[in-house]
Design a protein around this motif. Structure first.
Motif, PDB file in Angstrom:
ATOM      1  N   CYS A  97     -32.377  91.468   1.023  1.00  0.00           N
ATOM      2  CA  CYS A  97     -33.260  90.499   1.661  1.00  0.00           C
ATOM      3  C   CYS A  97     -33.276  89.219   0.831  1.00  0.00           C
ATOM      4  O   CYS A  97     -33.755  89.223  -0.304  1.00  0.00           O
ATOM      5  N   THR A  98     -32.766  88.133   1.403  1.00  0.00           N
ATOM      6  CA  THR A  98     -32.700  86.859   0.687  1.00  0.00           C
ATOM      7  C   THR A  98     -34.017  86.114   0.848  1.00  0.00           C
ATOM      8  O   THR A  98     -34.527  85.960   1.960  1.00  0.00           O
ATOM      9  N   ILE A  99     -34.543  85.620  -0.260  1.00  0.00           N
ATOM     10  CA  ILE A  99     -35.858  84.984  -0.285  1.00  0.00           C
ATOM     11  C   ILE A  99     -35.776  83.560   0.248  1.00  0.00           C
ATOM     12  O   ILE A  99     -35.000  82.745  -0.246  1.00  0.00           O
ATOM     13  N   ALA A 100     -36.611  83.264   1.255  1.00  0.00           N
ATOM     14  CA  ALA A 100     -36.705  81.916   1.814  1.00  0.00           C
ATOM     15  C   ALA A 100     -37.753  81.101   1.070  1.00  0.00           C
ATOM     16  O   ALA A 100     -37.569  79.904   0.838  1.00  0.00           O
ATOM     17  N   SER A 101     -38.876  81.722   0.699  1.00  0.00           N
ATOM     18  CA  SER A 101     -39.915  80.999  -0.043  1.00  0.00           C
ATOM     19  C   SER A 101     -40.824  81.976  -0.772  1.00  0.00           C
ATOM     20  O   SER A 101     -40.950  83.133  -0.388  1.00  0.00           O
ATOM     21  N   ILE A 102     -41.452  81.467  -1.833  1.00  0.00           N
ATOM     22  CA  ILE A 102     -42.467  82.203  -2.589  1.00  0.00           C
ATOM     23  C   ILE A 102     -43.661  81.274  -2.728  1.00  0.00           C
ATOM     24  O   ILE A 102     -43.514  80.132  -3.157  1.00  0.00           O
ATOM     25  N   VAL A 103     -44.840  81.769  -2.355  1.00  0.00           N
ATOM     26  CA  VAL A 103     -46.055  80.970  -2.489  1.00  0.00           C
ATOM     27  C   VAL A 103     -47.125  81.786  -3.205  1.00  0.00           C
ATOM     28  O   VAL A 103     -47.131  83.020  -3.134  1.00  0.00           O
ATOM     29  N   HIS A 104     -48.026  81.082  -3.908  1.00  0.00           N
ATOM     30  CA  HIS A 104     -49.194  81.750  -4.485  1.00  0.00           C
ATOM     31  C   HIS A 104     -50.019  82.290  -3.330  1.00  0.00           C
ATOM     32  O   HIS A 104     -50.106  81.682  -2.272  1.00  0.00           O
ATOM     33  N   SER A 105     -50.644  83.427  -3.546  1.00  0.00           N
ATOM     34  CA  SER A 105     -51.376  84.080  -2.477  1.00  0.00           C
ATOM     35  C   SER A 105     -52.544  84.862  -3.040  1.00  0.00           C
ATOM     36  O   SER A 105     -52.662  85.032  -4.246  1.00  0.00           O
ATOM     37  N   GLY A 106     -53.350  85.361  -2.153  1.00  0.00           N
ATOM     38  CA  GLY A 106     -54.366  86.328  -2.506  1.00  0.00           C
ATOM     39  C   GLY A 106     -53.780  87.698  -2.247  1.00  0.00           C
ATOM     40  O   GLY A 106     -52.611  87.821  -1.879  1.00  0.00           O
ATOM     41  N   PRO A 107     -54.569  88.757  -2.415  1.00  0.00           N
ATOM     42  CA  PRO A 107     -54.053  90.092  -2.124  1.00  0.00           C
ATOM     43  C   PRO A 107     -53.714  90.226  -0.641  1.00  0.00           C
ATOM     44  O   PRO A 107     -54.210  89.452   0.180  1.00  0.00           O
ATOM     45  N   PRO A 108     -52.900  91.199  -0.291  1.00  0.00           N
ATOM     46  CA  PRO A 108     -52.539  91.356   1.121  1.00  0.00           C
ATOM     47  C   PRO A 108     -53.759  91.703   1.958  1.00  0.00           C
ATOM     48  O   PRO A 108     -54.708  92.315   1.451  1.00  0.00           O
ATOM     49  N   PRO A 109     -53.749  91.314   3.226  1.00  0.00           N
ATOM     50  CA  PRO A 109     -54.886  91.664   4.083  1.00  0.00           C
ATOM     51  C   PRO A 109     -54.963  93.183   4.257  1.00  0.00           C
ATOM     52  O   PRO A 109     -53.937  93.867   4.271  1.00  0.00           O
ATOM     53  N   GLU A 110     -56.177  93.686   4.363  1.00  0.00           N
ATOM     54  CA  GLU A 110     -56.347  95.125   4.535  1.00  0.00           C
ATOM     55  C   GLU A 110     -55.915  95.527   5.930  1.00  0.00           C
ATOM     56  O   GLU A 110     -56.174  94.827   6.902  1.00  0.00           O
ATOM     57  N   LYS A 111     -55.253  96.670   6.006  1.00  0.00           N
ATOM     58  CA  LYS A 111     -54.801  97.176   7.294  1.00  0.00           C
ATOM     59  C   LYS A 111     -55.965  97.876   7.974  1.00  0.00           C
ATOM     60  O   LYS A 111     -56.765  98.548   7.316  1.00  0.00           O
ATOM     61  N   PRO A 112     -56.072  97.744   9.303  1.00  0.00           N
ATOM     62  CA  PRO A 112     -57.180  98.416   9.998  1.00  0.00           C
ATOM     63  C   PRO A 112     -57.040  99.937   9.883  1.00  0.00           C
ATOM     64  O   PRO A 112     -55.930 100.470   9.953  1.00  0.00           O
ATOM     65  N   LYS A 113     -58.167 100.590   9.687  1.00  0.00           N
ATOM     66  CA  LYS A 113     -58.146 102.041   9.550  1.00  0.00           C
ATOM     67  C   LYS A 113     -58.112 102.674  10.949  1.00  0.00           C
ATOM     68  O   LYS A 113     -58.741 102.188  11.876  1.00  0.00           O
ATOM     69  N   LYS A 114     -57.374 103.771  11.035  1.00  0.00           N
ATOM     70  CA  LYS A 114     -57.270 104.487  12.301  1.00  0.00           C
ATOM     71  C   LYS A 114     -58.553 105.271  12.538  1.00  0.00           C
ATOM     72  O   LYS A 114     -59.155 105.810  11.610  1.00  0.00           O
ATOM     73  N   ALA A 115     -58.944 105.339  13.796  1.00  0.00           N
ATOM     74  CA  ALA A 115     -60.146 106.105  14.144  1.00  0.00           C
ATOM     75  C   ALA A 115     -59.850 107.599  14.005  1.00  0.00           C
ATOM     76  O   ALA A 115     -58.770 108.076  14.361  1.00  0.00           O
ATOM     77  N   LYS A 116     -60.814 108.317  13.449  1.00  0.00           N
ATOM     78  CA  LYS A 116     -60.637 109.750  13.267  1.00  0.00           C
ATOM     79  C   LYS A 116     -60.902 110.474  14.592  1.00  0.00           C
ATOM     80  O   LYS A 116     -61.786 110.083  15.350  1.00  0.00           O
ATOM     81  N   LYS A 117     -60.125 111.513  14.831  1.00  0.00           N
ATOM     82  CA  LYS A 117     -60.353 112.341  16.024  1.00  0.00           C
ATOM     83  C   LYS A 117     -61.546 113.232  15.767  1.00  0.00           C
ATOM     84  O   LYS A 117     -61.730 113.770  14.663  1.00  0.00           O
ATOM     85  N   PRO A 118     -62.382 113.397  16.781  1.00  0.00           N
ATOM     86  CA  PRO A 118     -63.527 114.298  16.587  1.00  0.00           C
ATOM     87  C   PRO A 118     -63.048 115.746  16.423  1.00  0.00           C
ATOM     88  O   PRO A 118     -62.048 116.154  16.995  1.00  0.00           O
TER      89      PRO A 118
END
Length: 132
Positions: A108-129
């Motif tokens: 994977c060839t890098i197009a750009s690198i920028v300063h960032s914060g941590p990655p966004p949190e992924k939504p949690k899956k709903a638990k089955k009852p």
């Protein structure tokens, strides 16, 4: 004089944050500033988190600075990679635009690198009852 300067700085900060909000969500206070990742060795990368579509990766260095690395094209194996490798120009110790990240058999060839914060949190899956 000090009070006028303080008010001017506060107004400038409010205007900057308003323009950043209009431009779209940004993951951190330094988001968008072009960067290189210095002193890149195995012990200098603390963790990485891929985007779901393989178009980029968040990298945290040993000093707990986050960077967002975008690629010229999708890196299909990156979302499932357990580890990644780096190839820099002329054996440099910093990661920069044009360098390569290896994930599985993908290069994977890098197009750009920028300063960032941590990655966004992924939504949690709903638990089955239970019992369903």
């Amino acid at each position: 004089m000090f009070r006028k300067t303080l008010i001017a700085l506060a107004a400038l900060g409010a205007a900057t944050s308003a323009s950043a909000q209009q431009a779209g969500p940004t993951p951190g206070p330094k988001s968008g500033e072009q960067a290189t990742i210095p002193f890149l060795t195995r012990s200098d990368v603390r963790t990485f988190t891929s985007t779901d579509n393989g178009e980029g990766v968040y990298i945290e260095d040993a000093r707990r600075n986050w960077y967002y690395v975008a690629f010229f094209s999708r890196c299909n194996e990156l979302p499932w990679a357990v580890g990644i490798g780096f190839k820099t120009f002329a054996g440099s110790s910093q990661l920069d635009r044009g360098d390569t990240i290896f994930a599985g058999r993908d290069r994977c060839t890098i197009a750009s690198i920028v300063h960032s914060g941590p990655p966004p949190e992924k939504p949690k899956k709903a638990k089955k009852p239970k019992g369903a």
